[in-house]
Write a protein that holds these residues in place. Structure first.
Motif, PDB file in Angstrom:
ATOM      1  N   LEU A  77      33.920  53.456  42.856  1.00 22.24           N
ATOM      2  CA  LEU A  77      35.297  53.966  42.896  1.00 22.24           C
ATOM      3  C   LEU A  77      36.283  53.071  42.139  1.00 22.24           C
ATOM      4  O   LEU A  77      37.442  53.436  41.978  1.00 22.24           O
ATOM      5  N   ILE A  78      35.835  51.911  41.677  1.00 19.88           N
ATOM      6  CA  ILE A  78      36.742  51.016  40.959  1.00 19.88           C
ATOM      7  C   ILE A  78      37.312  51.698  39.716  1.00 19.88           C
ATOM      8  O   ILE A  78      38.474  51.490  39.373  1.00 19.88           O
ATOM      9  N   VAL A  79      36.508  52.512  39.050  1.00 16.11           N
ATOM     10  CA  VAL A  79      36.977  53.172  37.822  1.00 16.11           C
ATOM     11  C   VAL A  79      38.151  54.114  38.124  1.00 16.11           C
ATOM     12  O   VAL A  79      39.218  53.971  37.528  1.00 16.11           O
ATOM     13  N   PRO A  80      38.009  55.073  39.055  1.00 15.35           N
ATOM     14  CA  PRO A  80      39.173  55.920  39.334  1.00 15.35           C
ATOM     15  C   PRO A  80      40.354  55.144  39.927  1.00 15.35           C
ATOM     16  O   PRO A  80      41.509  55.494  39.680  1.00 15.35           O
ATOM     17  N   ASP A 108      54.344  44.552  46.398  1.00 18.23           N
ATOM     18  CA  ASP A 108      54.631  44.827  47.804  1.00 18.23           C
ATOM     19  C   ASP A 108      53.494  45.609  48.460  1.00 18.23           C
ATOM     20  O   ASP A 108      53.412  45.694  49.681  1.00 18.23           O
ATOM     21  N   TYR A 109      52.635  46.208  47.640  1.00 19.99           N
ATOM     22  CA  TYR A 109      51.566  47.068  48.152  1.00 19.99           C
ATOM     23  C   TYR A 109      50.168  46.503  47.894  1.00 19.99           C
ATOM     24  O   TYR A 109      49.298  46.604  48.746  1.00 19.99           O
ATOM     25  N   VAL A 110      49.960  45.950  46.716  1.00 21.84           N
ATOM     26  CA  VAL A 110      48.650  45.393  46.374  1.00 21.84           C
ATOM     27  C   VAL A 110      48.674  43.910  46.754  1.00 21.84           C
ATOM     28  O   VAL A 110      49.243  43.084  46.053  1.00 21.84           O
ATOM     29  N   VAL A 111      48.082  43.601  47.898  1.00 21.65           N
ATOM     30  CA  VAL A 111      48.074  42.236  48.423  1.00 21.65           C
ATOM     31  C   VAL A 111      46.621  41.757  48.450  1.00 21.65           C
ATOM     32  O   VAL A 111      45.778  42.345  49.127  1.00 21.65           O
ATOM     33  N   ILE A 112      46.364  40.702  47.695  1.00 21.96           N
ATOM     34  CA  ILE A 112      45.013  40.144  47.615  1.00 21.96           C
ATOM     35  C   ILE A 112      45.122  38.671  47.968  1.00 21.96           C
ATOM     36  O   ILE A 112      45.612  37.871  47.174  1.00 21.96           O
ATOM     37  N   ASP A 113      44.682  38.337  49.201  1.00 23.04           N
ATOM     38  CA  ASP A 113      44.794  36.943  49.642  1.00 23.04           C
ATOM     39  C   ASP A 113      43.642  36.497  50.549  1.00 23.04           C
ATOM     40  O   ASP A 113      43.528  35.334  50.883  1.00 23.04           O
ATOM     41  N   TYR A 119      35.822  30.810  55.621  1.00 21.30           N
ATOM     42  CA  TYR A 119      34.714  31.306  56.432  1.00 21.30           C
ATOM     43  C   TYR A 119      34.048  32.539  55.825  1.00 21.30           C
ATOM     44  O   TYR A 119      33.090  33.067  56.378  1.00 21.30           O
ATOM     45  N   LEU A 120      34.517  32.980  54.676  1.00 21.54           N
ATOM     46  CA  LEU A 120      33.879  34.099  53.983  1.00 21.54           C
ATOM     47  C   LEU A 120      32.999  33.565  52.864  1.00 21.54           C
ATOM     48  O   LEU A 120      33.392  32.643  52.141  1.00 21.54           O
ATOM     49  N   ASN A 121      31.815  34.165  52.704  1.00 14.50           N
ATOM     50  CA  ASN A 121      30.981  33.788  51.566  1.00 14.50           C
ATOM     51  C   ASN A 121      31.460  34.548  50.324  1.00 14.50           C
ATOM     52  O   ASN A 121      32.395  35.358  50.405  1.00 14.50           O
ATOM     53  N   GLY A 122      30.836  34.292  49.192  1.00 16.34           N
ATOM     54  CA  GLY A 122      31.293  34.885  47.934  1.00 16.34           C
ATOM     55  C   GLY A 122      31.315  36.400  47.949  1.00 16.34           C
ATOM     56  O   GLY A 122      32.265  37.025  47.462  1.00 16.34           O
ATOM     57  N   LEU A 123      30.290  37.029  48.509  1.00 13.22           N
ATOM     58  CA  LEU A 123      30.231  38.485  48.552  1.00 13.22           C
ATOM     59  C   LEU A 123      31.292  39.049  49.494  1.00 13.22           C
ATOM     60  O   LEU A 123      31.936  40.058  49.184  1.00 13.22           O
ATOM     61  N   GLU A 124      31.477  38.402  50.634  1.00  9.10           N
ATOM     62  CA  GLU A 124      32.525  38.850  51.561  1.00  9.10           C
ATOM     63  C   GLU A 124      33.901  38.734  50.907  1.00  9.10           C
ATOM     64  O   GLU A 124      34.757  39.605  51.079  1.00  9.10           O
ATOM     65  N   LYS A 125      34.119  37.659  50.157  1.00  7.96           N
ATOM     66  CA  LYS A 125      35.398  37.495  49.459  1.00  7.96           C
ATOM     67  C   LYS A 125      35.597  38.608  48.439  1.00  7.96           C
ATOM     68  O   LYS A 125      36.682  39.186  48.332  1.00  7.96           O
ATOM     69  N   LEU A 126      34.528  38.915  47.687  1.00  2.00           N
ATOM     70  CA  LEU A 126      34.608  40.004  46.710  1.00  2.00           C
ATOM     71  C   LEU A 126      34.933  41.321  47.402  1.00  2.00           C
ATOM     72  O   LEU A 126      35.782  42.087  46.948  1.00  2.00           O
ATOM     73  N   ASN A 127      34.255  41.591  48.520  1.00  2.00           N
ATOM     74  CA  ASN A 127      34.533  42.814  49.281  1.00  2.00           C
ATOM     75  C   ASN A 127      35.988  42.863  49.727  1.00  2.00           C
ATOM     76  O   ASN A 127      36.638  43.913  49.654  1.00  2.00           O
ATOM     77  N   VAL A 129      38.586  41.302  48.376  1.00  2.00           N
ATOM     78  CA  VAL A 129      39.445  41.507  47.202  1.00  2.00           C
ATOM     79  C   VAL A 129      39.455  42.990  46.844  1.00  2.00           C
ATOM     80  O   VAL A 129      40.507  43.581  46.592  1.00  2.00           O
ATOM     81  N   TYR A 130      38.266  43.591  46.839  1.00  2.00           N
ATOM     82  CA  TYR A 130      38.143  45.004  46.491  1.00  2.00           C
ATOM     83  C   TYR A 130      38.933  45.886  47.467  1.00  2.00           C
ATOM     84  O   TYR A 130      39.679  46.774  47.050  1.00  2.00           O
ATOM     85  N   CYS A 131      38.779  45.642  48.754  1.00  2.00           N
ATOM     86  CA  CYS A 131      39.488  46.455  49.756  1.00  2.00           C
ATOM     87  C   CYS A 131      40.996  46.270  49.664  1.00  2.00           C
ATOM     88  O   CYS A 131      41.755  47.228  49.789  1.00  2.00           O
ATOM     89  N   GLY A 132      41.442  45.022  49.472  1.00  4.61           N
ATOM     90  CA  GLY A 132      42.868  44.779  49.317  1.00  4.61           C
ATOM     91  C   GLY A 132      43.425  45.513  48.110  1.00  4.61           C
ATOM     92  O   GLY A 132      44.509  46.100  48.160  1.00  4.61           O
TER      93      GLY A 132
END
Length: 198
Positions: A77-80, A108-113, A119-127, A129-132
């Motif tokens: 879904l990243i493309v759309p 104000d809407y796209v918050v990536i932090d 306590y998150l590993n690399g994949l969890e951090k990527l997830n 970032v994606y969800c944010g």
């Protein structure tokens, strides 16, 4: 209805003040600061968080296999999402200037932090970032669409929508032709208060 709206507005302000207070309490509890929009944890707090990190291999091997199989659908879904982000940004930069509508601040809407959390590993951090990003872009697009609807067709629906955008309550009643024509005369000529524009 006006009295109920005013009570709702007051309750919303009280709710937001309480949220701000709780965020401040959490900042003190988990010892972090915001420096120029970046989260900075105290070193001992980062070290404490790191103790709770699950290694990437363990995270992958202990997860449900079906979860791994659905990952391409989620990340596809990243493309759309990027196209939506780009499209609404260009749209509002052009059209909102023409219409005289206040532009929506994307930040104000796209918050990536969440990627600052030790306590998150690399994949969890990527997830995270994606969800944010994904949820932020959808909220950003919704606000742009709401302001557009406020400008072009601010008429309530005959039936109640599940979760209308915040501008919807200011819309005209369904079927009130007289109010709509009067609104067109005043709104399109810029005689509406600035807060109705946002």
């Amino acid at each position: 209805m006006d009295e109920l709206r005013e009570r709702l507005r007051a309750a919303q302000q009280e709710f937001e003040a309480e949220l701000d207070r709780r965020i401040e309490i959490q900042r003190e509890r988990f010892r972090y600061e915001l420096e120029r929009g970046k989260v900075r944890f105290e070193k001992d707090m980062r070290d404490w968080q790191a103790k709770y990190r699950t290694g990437l291999w363990r995270y992958l091997t202990r997860g449900h296999f079906a979860y791994l199989l659905t990952a391409p659908l989620i990340y596809g879904l990243i493309v759309p999402l990027v196209l939506l982000d780009l499209s609404v940004a260009i749209y509002q930069q052009i059209c909102f200037r023409v219409y005289g509508i206040d532009r929506v601040k994307r930040g104000d809407y796209v918050v990536i932090d969440r990627h600052h959390l030790a306590y998150l590993n690399g994949l969890e951090k990527l997830n995270c970032v994606y969800c944010g990003y994904a949820n932020g872009v959808i909220a950003y697009a919704r606000e742009i669409a709401g302001r557009t609807e406020r400008f072009w067709c601010p008429i309530k629906h005959a039936t109640r929508a599940a979760d209308p955008h915040p501008h919807f309550e200011k819309f005209l009643e369904y079927g009130d032709a007289e109010a709509y024509r009067a609104w067109l005369e005043s709104y399109r000529r810029g005689k509406v208060p600035k807060e109705d524009n946002a």
